[in-house]
Design an enzyme around this catalytic site. Structure first.
Site, PDB file in Angstrom:
ATOM      1  N   ASN A 112       0.817  -1.220   0.000  1.00 15.18           N
ATOM      2  CA  ASN A 112       0.000   0.000   0.000  1.00 15.18           C
ATOM      3  C   ASN A 112       0.849   1.268   0.000  1.00 15.18           C
ATOM      4  OD1 ASN A 112      -1.958  -1.897   0.153  1.00 15.18           O
ATOM      5  ND2 ASN A 112      -2.632  -1.411   2.242  1.00 15.18           N
ATOM      6  N   HIS A 158     -18.684  35.590 -29.859  1.00 12.81           N
ATOM      7  CA  HIS A 158     -19.860  34.825 -30.332  1.00 12.81           C
ATOM      8  C   HIS A 158     -19.627  34.265 -31.736  1.00 12.81           C
ATOM      9  CE1 HIS A 158     -22.062  36.919 -27.039  1.00 12.81           C
ATOM     10  NE2 HIS A 158     -21.330  37.945 -27.437  1.00 12.81           N
ATOM     11  N   SER A 279      -8.823  12.465 -48.239  1.00 14.71           N
ATOM     12  CA  SER A 279     -10.015  11.638 -48.121  1.00 14.71           C
ATOM     13  C   SER A 279      -9.874  10.456 -49.070  1.00 14.71           C
ATOM     14  CB  SER A 279     -11.245  12.477 -48.481  1.00 14.71           C
ATOM     15  OG  SER A 279     -12.264  11.658 -49.012  1.00 14.71           O
ATOM     16  N   LYS A 285     -10.005  16.888 -51.103  1.00 15.69           N
ATOM     17  CA  LYS A 285      -9.960  17.213 -49.680  1.00 15.69           C
ATOM     18  C   LYS A 285      -8.600  17.133 -49.025  1.00 15.69           C
ATOM     19  CE  LYS A 285     -13.144  17.046 -46.961  1.00 15.69           C
ATOM     20  NZ  LYS A 285     -13.993  16.550 -45.890  1.00 15.69           N
ATOM     21  N   GLU A 292      -8.224  17.720 -35.093  1.00 19.90           N
ATOM     22  CA  GLU A 292      -9.459  16.979 -34.778  1.00 19.90           C
ATOM     23  C   GLU A 292      -9.186  15.884 -33.755  1.00 19.90           C
ATOM     24  OE1 GLU A 292     -12.369  16.856 -38.538  1.00 19.90           O
ATOM     25  OE2 GLU A 292     -10.374  16.112 -38.952  1.00 19.90           O
ATOM     26  N   TYR A 319      -6.461   2.001   2.661  1.00 24.02           N
ATOM     27  CA  TYR A 319      -6.345   1.444   1.311  1.00 24.02           C
ATOM     28  C   TYR A 319      -7.546   0.562   0.993  1.00 24.02           C
ATOM     29  CZ  TYR A 319      -4.735  -1.014  -2.819  1.00 24.02           C
ATOM     30  OH  TYR A 319      -4.653  -1.515  -4.089  1.00 24.02           O
ATOM     31  N   GLN A 324      -6.453   0.616  -7.090  1.00 20.61           N
ATOM     32  CA  GLN A 324      -5.692   0.062  -8.210  1.00 20.61           C
ATOM     33  C   GLN A 324      -6.179   0.657  -9.545  1.00 20.61           C
ATOM     34  OE1 GLN A 324      -4.243  -4.110  -8.226  1.00 20.61           O
ATOM     35  NE2 GLN A 324      -5.701  -4.450  -9.871  1.00 20.61           N
TER      36      GLN A 324
HETATM   37  N1  ARG Z   1      -1.720  -3.602  -7.267  1.00 22.91           N
HETATM   38  C1  ARG Z   1      -2.134  -2.862  -6.145  1.00 22.91           C
HETATM   39  C2  ARG Z   1      -2.536  -1.451  -6.569  1.00 22.91           C
HETATM   40  O1  ARG Z   1      -2.236  -1.107  -7.639  1.00 22.91           O
HETATM   41  C3  ARG Z   1      -1.027  -2.785  -5.147  1.00 22.91           C
HETATM   42  C4  ARG Z   1      -1.465  -2.617  -3.750  1.00 22.91           C
HETATM   43  C5  ARG Z   1      -2.190  -3.804  -3.310  1.00 22.91           C
HETATM   44  N2  ARG Z   1      -2.435  -3.795  -1.904  1.00 22.91           N
HETATM   45  C6  ARG Z   1      -3.283  -4.645  -1.375  1.00 22.91           C
HETATM   46  N3  ARG Z   1      -3.430  -4.570  -0.106  1.00 22.91           N
HETATM   47  N4  ARG Z   1      -3.950  -5.513  -2.069  1.00 22.91           N
HETATM   48  O2  ARG Z   1      -3.145  -0.697  -5.836  1.00 22.91           O
END
Ligand code: ARG
Length: 462
Positions: A112, A158, A279, A285, A292, A319, A324
């Site tokens: 995390n 405008h 085109s 064209k 675009e 987390y 992810q």
């Molecule tokens: N692949 C996970 C992400 O991108 C990494 C972290 C995962 N952590 C967990 N506790 N499962 O966030």
């Protein structure tokens, strides 16, 4: 059934293969591998520095990680779905290379705080690259502006002809937008550049780690003060996507103008062959595909910003796997903004030719000098609103007579108001109309030249 996962010891059976695929992020977070290795090297050094592992072990981890970097560069390391994500992939390979010591790398760390660190390191690099591209884009705008201070172009409100302006002035508006983008990204950078490493899974760690030590090694300006916040904050991603969206707004507006200018209706620019396409059916064209596409790609970046906001809005601390989902939007936005900036810079540099003859005619064929007639009277004591009404009537009768203001005889002017004299013709000539708007930030040539000098100074600013 797939192979057992790194975390699978408390599980009875392996993941269903479809669920393994669903869960995996390796397909896209491999983009982070360099940063994952760099972050892990800093973590390994810190573990040794604080005595959590021995110096020899720290060395082994560091060197093993460096070997993975080489293997990756040489195309020898291509982790598959069984690795789940880049973090597991690197850790697994490290253990293959250095043996059991590799298993010590994850001490006092969680994926995390690791993924947050990697994403920030990645974004930091990308922000600097985008800022550099903005500088190049601004440089090209400035070069064209310098050559076109006295080129006039109809100015619109405008999408109706309003008042003529210097082409340089028009283009410098985009220079200023890009300047804000450049500054905005520096501001975003300051909040990207904060280290979550050492926040652990959510609550910190029982080991005597040194978060400032890793932050220093990784050149982070600060460390997150709160571990729950550190692992779950994605404000920096929202802010980046917002800055990226604003860049796209600017590029898309410029694109829209180029598309209009290149049309038969405007004929203000010709698209050069190197930046236009034909085109398949209409041989005459020449299509403005580049602007675009830029205009079209703007939608996906806005979409990623919206997605990120929605991902975050209901997340309890800390987390959650929802996070992810941040990566693909960030990567795609980075790639899109970079590609669009590159394409627009090339388009401006060598893909557009302003049609000077046509522009010169365009600024004489309308009533865009009507305000100047009103200003003329106002400068001679007629209250502006009264002057405005007088000129409104003149425009009306001129349109009915199929005439422009410059076609009126002096006697006609004087019948309208005795304050008119022979110098009215000079006052309403397009060049004078532009030159006279000499207020600060206006299109008057003196102002525009000053603006170019200031822009050069801004461009050399750090
Ligand atoms: N692949 C996970 C992400 O991108 C990494 C972290 C995962 N952590 C967990 N506790 N499962 O966030």
């Amino acid at each position: 059934m797939t192979k057992k996962q790194t975390w699978s010891q408390r599980f009875e059976s392996a993941l269903h293969p479809a669920i393994a695929r669903f869960n995996a992020s390796i397909g896209f977070d491999i983009e982070l591998i360099e940063y994952d290795i760099t972050g892990s090297q800093a973590h390994a050094k810190m573990l040794a520095h604080t005595g959590i592992i021995s110096h020899e072990e720290g060395e082994i981890l560091f060197t093993g990680l460096e070997q993975i970097r080489q293997e990756y560069h040489q195309g020898q390391f291509q982790p598959g779905i069984d690795s789940e994500d880049v973090h597991f992939a690197v850790e697994k390979r490290l253990t293959e290379i250095v043996g059991d010591v590799g298993k010590k790398l994850h001490t006092a760390r969680s994926r995390n705080d690791q993924v947050g660190t990697d994403t920030r390191l990645y974004l930091r690099d990308q922000i600097q690259q985008i800022r550099q591209q903005l500088r190049e884009f601004q440089g090209v705008i400035l070069d064209i502006a310098e050559k076109n201070v006295e080129t006039l172009i109809p100015g619109y409100t405008h999408l109706q002809r309003a008042q003529p302006v210097s082409l340089a002035h028009h283009l410098l508006a985009y220079f200023q937008m890009a300047q804000r983008d450049w500054e905005r990204l520096a501001d975003v950078y300051s909040r990207v550049n904060i280290s979550p490493l050492g926040c652990g899974a959510l609550a910190g760690t029982t080991f005597p780690i040194d978060r400032h030590y890793t932050a220093n090694l990784l050149h982070f300006d600060h460390v997150y003060a709160n571990s729950l916040d550190g692992v779950s904050d994605r404000d920096f991603a929202i802010e980046f996507l917002c800055a990226a969206s604003i860049i796209m707004v600017h590029l898309s507006r410029l694109s829209e103008e180029v598309i209009l200018w290149a049309s038969e209706e405007f004929r203000f620019v010709t698209l050069k062959d190197s930046c236009a396409t034909g085109s398949s059916i209409m041989p005459q064209k020449k299509n403005p595909d580049v602007p675009e596409l830029v205009r079209g790609k703007t939608g996906r970046v806005f979409g990623h910003l919206q997605a990120m906001l929605v991902i975050m809005k209901g997340l309890p601390l800390a987390y959650n796997k929802d996070l992810q989902e941040d990566k693909e939007g960030i990567f795609d936005s980075v790639n899109t903004v970079k590609a669009c900036l590159e394409a627009m810079t090339i388009l401006l540099q060598e893909g557009l030719e302003f049609r000077h003859q046509r522009l010169a005619t365009a600024v004489t064929e309308d009533f865009a000098n009507a305000t100047d007639v009103a200003d003329y009277l106002a400068a001679r004591g007629v209250p502006f609103r009264e002057a405005y009404n007088i000129v409104g009537k003149v425009v009306k009768t001129s349109i009915a007579a199929d005439k422009l203001l410059k076609d009126l005889q002096l006697e006609e002017w004087q019948e309208i108001h005795p304050a008119f004299a022979a110098d009215i013709y000079e006052a309403i000539a397009p060049r004078q109309v532009v030159a006279a708007r000499n207020s600060y930030g206006g299109t008057g040539f003196v102002q525009v030249r000053e603006a170019i000098i200031n822009a050069r100074t801004q461009l050399s600013g750090k």
